[in-house]
Design a protein around this motif. Sequence first.
Motif, PDB file in Angstrom:
ATOM      1  N   ILE A  17     -29.354  -2.542  39.150  1.00  0.00           N
ATOM      2  CA  ILE A  17     -30.113  -1.923  38.068  1.00  0.00           C
ATOM      3  C   ILE A  17     -31.324  -1.158  38.592  1.00  0.00           C
ATOM      4  O   ILE A  17     -31.784  -0.195  37.959  1.00  0.00           O
ATOM      5  CB  ILE A  17     -30.555  -2.995  37.035  1.00  0.00           C
ATOM      6  CG1 ILE A  17     -31.043  -2.326  35.749  1.00  0.00           C
ATOM      7  CG2 ILE A  17     -31.605  -3.921  37.613  1.00  0.00           C
ATOM      8  CD1 ILE A  17     -31.267  -3.290  34.601  1.00  0.00           C
ATOM      9  N   SER A  41     -28.349  -8.914  29.935  1.00  0.00           N
ATOM     10  CA  SER A  41     -29.514  -8.486  29.156  1.00  0.00           C
ATOM     11  C   SER A  41     -29.628  -9.386  27.929  1.00  0.00           C
ATOM     12  O   SER A  41     -28.711 -10.136  27.598  1.00  0.00           O
ATOM     13  CB  SER A  41     -29.396  -7.016  28.735  1.00  0.00           C
ATOM     14  OG  SER A  41     -28.386  -6.841  27.758  1.00  0.00           O
ATOM     15  N   ASN A  65     -35.035  -1.504  30.743  1.00  0.00           N
ATOM     16  CA  ASN A  65     -33.627  -1.372  31.119  1.00  0.00           C
ATOM     17  C   ASN A  65     -33.320   0.046  31.612  1.00  0.00           C
ATOM     18  O   ASN A  65     -33.022   0.946  30.820  1.00  0.00           O
ATOM     19  CB  ASN A  65     -32.744  -1.709  29.916  1.00  0.00           C
ATOM     20  CG  ASN A  65     -31.284  -1.881  30.284  1.00  0.00           C
ATOM     21  OD1 ASN A  65     -30.820  -1.353  31.291  1.00  0.00           O
ATOM     22  ND2 ASN A  65     -30.555  -2.621  29.463  1.00  0.00           N
ATOM     23  N   HIS A 112     -24.900  -4.944  27.892  1.00  0.00           N
ATOM     24  CA  HIS A 112     -25.862  -4.576  28.939  1.00  0.00           C
ATOM     25  C   HIS A 112     -27.068  -3.827  28.392  1.00  0.00           C
ATOM     26  O   HIS A 112     -27.942  -3.436  29.167  1.00  0.00           O
ATOM     27  CB  HIS A 112     -25.185  -3.685  29.986  1.00  0.00           C
ATOM     28  CG  HIS A 112     -23.941  -4.262  30.566  1.00  0.00           C
ATOM     29  ND1 HIS A 112     -23.912  -5.457  31.243  1.00  0.00           N
ATOM     30  CD2 HIS A 112     -22.655  -3.802  30.570  1.00  0.00           C
ATOM     31  CE1 HIS A 112     -22.671  -5.713  31.646  1.00  0.00           C
ATOM     32  NE2 HIS A 112     -21.908  -4.731  31.247  1.00  0.00           N
ATOM     33  N   VAL A 120     -34.023  -6.375  29.624  1.00  0.00           N
ATOM     34  CA  VAL A 120     -33.747  -6.939  30.938  1.00  0.00           C
ATOM     35  C   VAL A 120     -35.043  -7.518  31.500  1.00  0.00           C
ATOM     36  O   VAL A 120     -36.073  -6.839  31.524  1.00  0.00           O
ATOM     37  CB  VAL A 120     -33.172  -5.870  31.891  1.00  0.00           C
ATOM     38  CG1 VAL A 120     -32.936  -6.463  33.278  1.00  0.00           C
ATOM     39  CG2 VAL A 120     -31.876  -5.298  31.341  1.00  0.00           C
ATOM     40  N   ASP A 159     -31.077 -13.739  31.506  1.00  0.00           N
ATOM     41  CA  ASP A 159     -30.513 -12.900  32.564  1.00  0.00           C
ATOM     42  C   ASP A 159     -29.916 -13.788  33.657  1.00  0.00           C
ATOM     43  O   ASP A 159     -30.593 -14.651  34.205  1.00  0.00           O
ATOM     44  CB  ASP A 159     -31.593 -12.023  33.183  1.00  0.00           C
ATOM     45  CG  ASP A 159     -32.358 -11.200  32.162  1.00  0.00           C
ATOM     46  OD1 ASP A 159     -33.011 -11.827  31.295  1.00  0.00           O
ATOM     47  OD2 ASP A 159     -32.333  -9.975  32.250  1.00  0.00           O
TER      48      ASP A 159
END
Length: 894
Positions: free
Chosen positions: A118, A370, A381, A400, A404, A424
Amino acid sequence: MMWGRDLCAVIVLMMWVFGGELYTVEGRPHRLLLDADVDTDDFFALLYLLKLNRSEFELEAVTISANAWTNAGHAVHQIYDILYMMDRDDITVGVGGEGGILDDGTILPNVGGYLPIIDQGLSTVGGCRYRQAIPIGRKGRLDIDTDFGIQKGFLPRGSRKYSPLRQPTAQQVMIEKISAGPITVFLIGTHTNFAIFLMNSPHLKKNVEHIYIMGGGVGSRNCSDCCPVDDNRACQAGESGDTGNLFTDYHGNPYAEFNFFGDPFAAYQVFHSDIPITLVPLDATNTIPINDEFFKAFEQRQDTFEAQYCFQSLKMARDTWFDSHFHSTYFMWDTFTIGVAVSIMQNSNNHDGENEFAEMEYMNITVVTSNEPYGISDGSNPFFDGRKIPKFNLNKGGVHSGHVQTGLQDPFCFVKDGRGKCKDGYTAKLTGSDTVRVLVATKAKPSQENDSELEKAFYKNFLSVMNLSQQTGRFNLTTEFPYYREFFHKPDFGTKKLGKPVVFDMDMSAGDFLALFYLLKVPVEVLDLKAIIVSPTGWANAATIDVVYDLLHMMGRDDIPVALGEVFAMNQADPYSSVAGDCKYAKAIPHGSGGFLDSDTLFGLARDLPRSPRRYTAENSPELGAHRNTTQPELRHPLSLESVMKTLDPGLKITILTNGPLTNLAKIILSETNTISQIQEVFIVGGHTGHRSNKGNVFTVPSNEYVEFNMFLDPLAAKTVFNSGLNITLIPLSTQRKLCSFPEILERLQLTRETPEAKFAERLLSKLYCLQQANQRYQHVDIFLGEILGAVLLGSDYSSLNPNFREKNIRVNAEGDESTDGQLVIDKWQGKPVRVLKNIDPVAYYDLFTNRLGDKEQSAVLGSYDEQKKIWSKPPNQTDNPQISPVMISDNRN
């Protein structure tokens, strides 16, 4: 009857490891690839695999998970050393890589796996969103990088080593081995490497027969004794029955396990790859602790070098554990996973995962990446925030697309007076289309021997395998050489009147090692180097302190104390779990080429230095805050500049030369002791005072154009030092840049390379110069040349250098704004007076540096590790080196 039963047990074991149905259906061994983060239990698992019969199980490669519990440069050398001990230099090792991921989601070749997917951009520069949960210093990456200090004193050193631009990358190794045919993959760290492989080479996943994974927690409940006592809030009573094991983040995320939390999106990609998976989660590993009975049995059974190494490491882990509950809170995580996997693979016709060591169950699970509500955009995110089309074409509003977790202090995760809500990395057992059917180990099976003190079946198997005489280690460090002995080199200065007392504060960059060579070459009548403190908040990780010890050993200066400084910049340690913390400024240093990987290995040259008997050690005692004595508590490592200064003569006024962030000096200033009164003056290499047309050197933070690295890496410390009233001489970036010519210094070194230190310096500088010319990742390495200047200035009488100083009033920006933090501002009214070096004679500077290194006075007593090996191969009275007149401190033969 007892004798007969024991004999049968031995025969069955040997059949399990060396005989019986040892072959796959095709008559070929199972090809194996291990992806590991090289934590303590990881190399237990590696050694277990190496003990298996190669006609049945052939480990072909190890790839290193570089965003978890170890740092790449130290991890790769530990793997090389273990393989050398086990006579398995044929096994390929992959680590790192310089590839990136484009903004549109295109994955370039050789992504290094230093960052979670990410946060992966085009380079190896990035933050520590998830990794900040892992402690950096003691009881964290420092202890794992060094194996608590045991690795350097036990493992032999072979010829394989990291080399810049030559080291096989993780992706290269995965592609090569998986392309070659059917293979089984073990994942016992974060899943970044393998997820990137699957995303970039989906056509090759057909060759992956099975994936065995240690990680996650489906229905696990952690023990009530798992809370580290030095955590102020991270784990409190009532929270320790949670699913996960993030002991530094129970208040924010009580659901995740470390391996999955390190890169939840990567774990999701692996689970949803349609490759058969067997998972050994915390549910199962929590049922097989290193209990007291197993520990004692292991202590009595160390018949091989690999068993000895494992037990010594395990004992140190116990002796330095957070609390007194080691035997109920330290588990056989990765080793148990490998044991279960091997047992399953030996029963290849059994599709229900029947094995000797664990009960199994099929479950439908997924990995949470997430947090709900999905479809929001709150800046957390990067897959979705600010994008019309989500990265990797992920579904808007899908699993997703939620919040996050951004770090340990993410306010989204906190619930007032309740358990944290972030999930997470949680391994959720669900129903629905987004789950995957996975074979899951649920608990360890008990021993079938009623009279055995070892209550779990795998306990006995592990001890038996590790102590088998077949496929065993050839030697350890002390038995590889017939005349191995450890020497402590201490110079005899006789009646010489010692010069200016100096303490060197270094962050272990390449330039700092060159500066250290110089300081050691200055006549002791001029400069007396009293101590060294290393700063892990700069260009190298804390475990690189061992390279400092090796250089001192080479130069015959084992008498100089070396202290380990603070591992966090000021205000970066987590307020609730001080062993963990953020990397707001340290993230500016690349993890890969030209950054930590190269600094930690001294650009591949660290292994050429002779091996010092001194090293970092986790040794400790209750008197110093530990829960029990380790084997040699008197060897506890000094942890601060203040502790080193206490060893100096009372009333002695010292000069401090700083070549890195000012973290350690700031701590002295803020301490309640009177140590600051011992400091006569400070020479600071760093800071940028140039004109606005002359930019700084923090090339990884483009928003902060006018800052220099040493100030940026801890701006609050810099502000503290500059405001302290100390007598400061500043050697700024603008002056350093006038003396950064590789050709100039190399030309002179080639004429004066008559000493080992001059030859080593030439090799290091030549390598830096060649790398700078060859690859864009190394364009910045000339900044390390400027770091020599402070040592040269301090060790001269000024007459030959013709320095020009000016006094300026300087203040430091440290307001928490990354675009301005660390900048030095000339401020007549609010700044503090500082003496600034403006110019120096460059010809005299280059000549002084190179001539000093080429001087045979105060020269190296031991030129290299190769020379050291020759000494260890001959009787003591046949040494070829007349310079060696050491004090022998030990002659260990294990």
